[in-house]
Motif scaffolding. Structure first.
Motif, PDB file in Angstrom:
ATOM      1  N   SER A 130      11.606   5.959  -4.995  1.00 30.04           N
ATOM      2  CA  SER A 130      13.114   5.742  -5.566  1.00 30.04           C
ATOM      3  C   SER A 130      13.592   4.741  -4.643  1.00 30.04           C
ATOM      4  CB  SER A 130      13.715   6.881  -6.517  1.00 30.04           C
ATOM      5  OG  SER A 130      14.070   8.085  -5.340  1.00 30.04           O
ATOM      6  N   GLU A 172       3.880  11.815   0.426  1.00 28.61           N
ATOM      7  CA  GLU A 172       5.103  11.208  -0.138  1.00 28.61           C
ATOM      8  C   GLU A 172       5.850  11.809   0.701  1.00 28.61           C
ATOM      9  OE1 GLU A 172       6.485  12.039  -4.583  1.00 28.61           O
ATOM     10  OE2 GLU A 172       8.515  13.007  -3.458  1.00 28.61           O
ATOM     11  N   PRO A 222      -0.497   2.063   5.185  1.00 27.84           N
ATOM     12  CA  PRO A 222      -0.023   1.971   4.605  1.00 27.84           C
ATOM     13  C   PRO A 222       1.403   2.507   5.482  1.00 27.84           C
ATOM     14  CG  PRO A 222      -1.047   3.479   3.238  1.00 27.84           C
ATOM     15  CD  PRO A 222      -1.910   2.586   4.486  1.00 27.84           C
ATOM     16  N   GLN A 223       2.474   2.040   5.494  1.00 25.78           N
ATOM     17  CA  GLN A 223       3.790   2.651   6.244  1.00 25.78           C
ATOM     18  C   GLN A 223       4.692   3.873   5.813  1.00 25.78           C
ATOM     19  OE1 GLN A 223       5.437  -1.113   8.448  1.00 25.78           O
ATOM     20  NE2 GLN A 223       7.266  -0.562   7.804  1.00 25.78           N
ATOM     21  N   LEU A 224       4.414   4.733   6.740  1.00 29.36           N
ATOM     22  CA  LEU A 224       5.781   5.744   5.679  1.00 29.36           C
ATOM     23  C   LEU A 224       6.564   5.855   6.916  1.00 29.36           C
ATOM     24  CD1 LEU A 224       3.325   8.058   3.480  1.00 29.36           C
ATOM     25  CD2 LEU A 224       5.503   6.065   2.762  1.00 29.36           C
ATOM     26  N   THR A 225       7.527   5.043   6.712  1.00 28.81           N
ATOM     27  CA  THR A 225       8.104   5.211   8.114  1.00 28.81           C
ATOM     28  C   THR A 225       9.768   6.645   8.253  1.00 28.81           C
ATOM     29  OG1 THR A 225       9.539   3.920   8.282  1.00 28.81           O
ATOM     30  CG2 THR A 225       8.089   3.672   9.803  1.00 28.81           C
ATOM     31  N   TYR A 267       4.295   2.471  -1.560  1.00 27.45           N
ATOM     32  CA  TYR A 267       4.804   2.659  -2.912  1.00 27.45           C
ATOM     33  C   TYR A 267       6.867   3.331  -3.138  1.00 27.45           C
ATOM     34  CZ  TYR A 267       6.424   2.868  -8.182  1.00 27.45           C
ATOM     35  OH  TYR A 267       6.579   2.712  -9.138  1.00 27.45           O
ATOM     36  N   SER A 269       0.739  -1.552  -0.061  1.00 21.50           N
ATOM     37  CA  SER A 269       0.217   0.103   0.149  1.00 21.50           C
ATOM     38  C   SER A 269       0.905   1.494   0.134  1.00 21.50           C
ATOM     39  CB  SER A 269      -0.899   0.004   1.352  1.00 21.50           C
ATOM     40  OG  SER A 269      -0.084   0.376   2.293  1.00 21.50           O
ATOM     41  N   GLU A 296      15.138   6.663   0.372  1.00 22.93           N
ATOM     42  CA  GLU A 296      14.485   5.785  -0.658  1.00 22.93           C
ATOM     43  C   GLU A 296      13.351   7.222  -0.360  1.00 22.93           C
ATOM     44  OE1 GLU A 296      14.575   1.264   0.871  1.00 22.93           O
ATOM     45  OE2 GLU A 296      13.261   3.032   2.099  1.00 22.93           O
ATOM     46  N   VAL A 297      12.481   7.068  -1.260  1.00 22.55           N
ATOM     47  CA  VAL A 297      11.854   8.183  -1.897  1.00 22.55           C
ATOM     48  C   VAL A 297       9.840   7.580  -1.506  1.00 22.55           C
ATOM     49  CG1 VAL A 297      10.029   9.798  -2.619  1.00 22.55           C
ATOM     50  CG2 VAL A 297      12.182  10.349  -2.527  1.00 22.55           C
ATOM     51  N   LEU A 298       8.870   7.404  -0.940  1.00 24.09           N
ATOM     52  CA  LEU A 298       7.713   6.382  -1.208  1.00 24.09           C
ATOM     53  C   LEU A 298       6.449   7.015  -0.733  1.00 24.09           C
ATOM     54  CD1 LEU A 298       8.883   4.144   2.312  1.00 24.09           C
ATOM     55  CD2 LEU A 298       9.007   3.948   0.233  1.00 24.09           C
ATOM     56  N   THR A 299       5.515   6.545  -1.558  1.00 25.64           N
ATOM     57  CA  THR A 299       4.174   7.948  -1.489  1.00 25.64           C
ATOM     58  C   THR A 299       2.973   6.099  -1.530  1.00 25.64           C
ATOM     59  OG1 THR A 299       3.486   7.031  -3.865  1.00 25.64           O
ATOM     60  CG2 THR A 299       5.045   9.239  -3.609  1.00 25.64           C
ATOM     61  N   ALA A 300       2.471   6.991  -0.203  1.00 24.02           N
ATOM     62  CA  ALA A 300       1.080   6.136  -0.476  1.00 24.02           C
ATOM     63  C   ALA A 300      -0.064   8.139   0.176  1.00 24.02           C
ATOM     64  CB  ALA A 300       1.224   5.870   1.485  1.00 24.02           C
ATOM     65  N   ARG A 313      13.588   9.299   3.304  1.00 20.76           N
ATOM     66  CA  ARG A 313      13.708   8.521   4.166  1.00 20.76           C
ATOM     67  C   ARG A 313      15.308   8.392   3.985  1.00 20.76           C
ATOM     68  NH1 ARG A 313      11.520   3.579   6.403  1.00 20.76           N
ATOM     69  NH2 ARG A 313      12.109   1.572   4.890  1.00 20.76           N
TER      70      ARG A 313
END
Lengths: 333, 268
Positions: free
Chosen positions: A191, B164, B148-151, A188, A186, B174-178, B167
């Motif tokens: 990069s 977005e 979603p986990q964005l830590t 994404y 969930s 790292e670049v993460l989106t949710a 981290r």
């Protein structure tokens, strides 16, 4: 001796089995049969090293459908599958932030007990026990795991890595794949960029795992030359304080402390570092602590085994030269 | 926007920290404090709701949530001083002895109750508590709440419900989106927390703090506390303090003394 499987998660299968992973394999062999898990195919060097450490099986997991195994919930689902396939009783990993997340999601999913940042894992009767050093190295704590399966992250430099008495004749690579859940994917990954090594030192060990760490703080005035010189003479890594990182003197990866890298090397040398609590929280579990500071009242001297009151710009290069000479057999005391 | 910030009341890192005979972290009211790293989470939440403008500030809510006995109100009062709108403390004798899974279960129970009142957009935590330093609660909350986990965010943007983060891990960015709702944790590099202003300090003293029990948050007591703990501290002991260092004054040979110390002790 128990014969249950103990899984060891390999961080760098495409490069080598680094000393921290060798420690995990040594620990795993003491409490069961060491079984390696990787999410990228191992190279020849890794395979040979695993055999030296008595590993007979490597479980190589891949993700179906294109999601990154670097998403930690995805990695946890791969690892859960490996636990299921091997009926493993314990899972060991190095204490990177990624591995802590993977371990948490894994333990959550399989109902296992979790101990983070142990210095060792042992078996007492039927229970696994995680031995921890907490509160900036001032307390020792035994955490008994009450569930049948234990998950633990283990700090480097707590166990002496030892190859197996009888190396494995062969390494069986068991490939498996997992279709990750909707929840695990969930988030994404847009990069992922690997950093250049700290202070350009590509030959140096990883800071979190190094047996020798030379760290510089405000007293360096931004010149890490003397710090690097001593680190290289010792074959160690370069670290820094939050102050030095905030000044832009050195990369964030070099930051030792409660919110940076935690180190517990055999020898830590702090140069031009006052010894603020946040930094101490990340290094106080080190074996031997040495301070070099021009201020005799610097708090770091309160936690040192040995200290030099002087300018690091003089002391560090002189120490480095003496150590290089000693290693070349040209220096006696 | 509604944001929940789970916070922890921890022993001050400058104090002498210890364990009780039952193997729990000793918590005294006098030297307890809001976990410093939670201030970054509160600051993140406040900046997000303040971005809508002062006129709209009241339409948005920052809710701080903690677990523990009455002392833990100190953490919520500190959050009030910074500008949090509402504080909830979950407290129940049956929570004593909880491990991280029990703690995550109780926090999640409270978040579900808050979310039943109205939708939550974000859950934001600090990167670690400075007593345990485990850093795993955000991952467990994401698992519990199926979000979603964005830590470990060092940068964050939220636009039209798309989050977005960047981290910085050891050796990698790292670049993460949710999509919201999601569980976020932020590091101490994401912002510099504000200082409390006088008006808020005064108001924080008497501002109401709700207390919820396990029954209120619909959590089964057998899954938390000592009863539900998967790990137990079976031994704890202070380590002997290091002997006072041998200090050498550098009069031109300090570096040699350092090298000799390493060599004599078989360290190189």
């Amino acid at each position: 001796m128990a014969t249950h499987s103990v899984l060891v998660l390999l961080d760098t299968p495409t490069i080598e089995v680094r000393s921290a992973a060798k420690e995990l394999l040594t620990l795993a062999r003491n409490i069961g049969e060491p079984v390696a898990v990787a999410f990228e195919a191992p190279n020849e060097k890794t395979i040979e090293q695993l055999k030296e450490y008595g590993v007979r099986r490597l479980f190589l997991g891949t993700v179906e459908g294109g999601a990154s195994h670097h998403l930690t919930p995805v990695a946890a689902e791969l690892l859960a599958q490996a636990v299921e396939m091997t009926q493993a009783r314990a899972v060991l990993a190095s204490p990177t932030f990624e591995n802590k997340e993977i371990s948490a999601r894994l333990a959550y999913a399989i109902g296992a007990g979790l101990v983070i940042d142990t210095v060792k894992v042992g078996l007492e009767g039927d229970n696994f026990v995680g031995y921890k050093r907490v509160f900036a190295g001032s307390w020792d704590v035994d955490c008994t795991i009450r569930t049948p399966i234990a998950v633990a992250t283990v700090r480097a430099n707590a166990v002496i890595p030892a190859p197996a008495d009888t190396p494995s004749e062969s390494l069986e690579i068991v490939e498996f794949s997992v279709a990750p859940s909707e929840l695990a994917t969930s988030a994404y990954m847009v990069s992922r960029t690997e950093h250049a090594p700290i202070a350009g030192g590509s030959g140096r060990p990883k800071l979190a795992e190094a047996a020798f760490v030379v760290a510089g703080g405000r007293g360096t005035n931004g010149d890490y030359g003397p710090v690097e010189e001593l680190a290289d003479a010792l074959g160690g890594a370069v670290g820094a304080t939050r102050d030095a990182v905030d000044e832009g003197w050195i990369e964030h990866d070099a930051q030792i402390g409660q919110t940076g890298v935690t180190v517990a090397p055999r020898v830590y040398i702090g140069a031009g570092i006052s010894g603020a609590p946040h930094h101490r929280g990340g290094m106080q579990a080190s074996g031997i602590i040495i301070g070099v500071n021009s201020d005799a009242d610097a708090p770091i001297f309160e936690i040192c085994d040995f200290g030099v009151v002087g300018e690091l710009q003089d002391v560090l290069p002189q120490a480095a030269a003496a150590i290089r000479a000693y290693k070349e057999g040209q220096y006696e005391i | 926007m509604r944001i929940v910030v789970p916070v922890k009341h921890v022993p001050d890192i400058h104090s002498d920290r210890s364990f009780t005979e039952e193997g729990r972290v000793a918590r005294g009211a006098q030297d307890g404090t809001l976990n410093e790293l939670d201030e970054n989470a509160i600051e993140t939440a406040l900046r997000l709701v303040e971005a809508f403008g002062a006129d709209e500030r009241e339409a948005h809510e920052v809710i701080v949530l903690t677990i523990g006995p009455a002392d833990a109100d100190g953490a919520i009062r500190k959050a009030y001083q910074l500008g949090a709108d509402r504080g909830i403390r979950v407290t129940d004798d049956l929570l004593a002895g909880s491990d991280i899974f029990g703690t995550a279960r109780a926090i999640s129970g409270a978040i579900r109750k808050i979310s039943a009142e109205g939708p939550i957009d974000l859950i934001i935590t600090g990167m670690a508590a400075l007593d345990g330093l485990g850093s795993v609660i955000p991952s467990l909350l994401a698992a519990e709440l199926e979000l979603p986990q964005l830590t470990l965010a060092t940068k964050l943007t939220v636009e039209n419900g798309v989050i977005e983060i960047t981290r910085e891990l050891d050796g990698v960015t790292e670049v993460l989106t949710a999509t919201a709702p999601a569980v976020l944790s932020v590091t101490d590099h994401i912002n510099t927390p504000r200082y409390p202003n006088f008006k808020l300090i005064m108001a924080a003293r008497t501002k109401d703090i709700a207390t919820w029990t396990l029954a209120d948050i619909d959590v089964d007591p057998s899954e938390v506390g000592t009863a539900g703990a998967r790990t137990k501290v079976t031994k704890s002991a202070p380590r002997p303090p290091r002997e006072l260092a041998q200090l050498v004054n550098d009069k031109g040979e300090g570096g040699l003394a350092l090298a000799e110390y390493l060599i004599k002790n078989d360290l190189v």
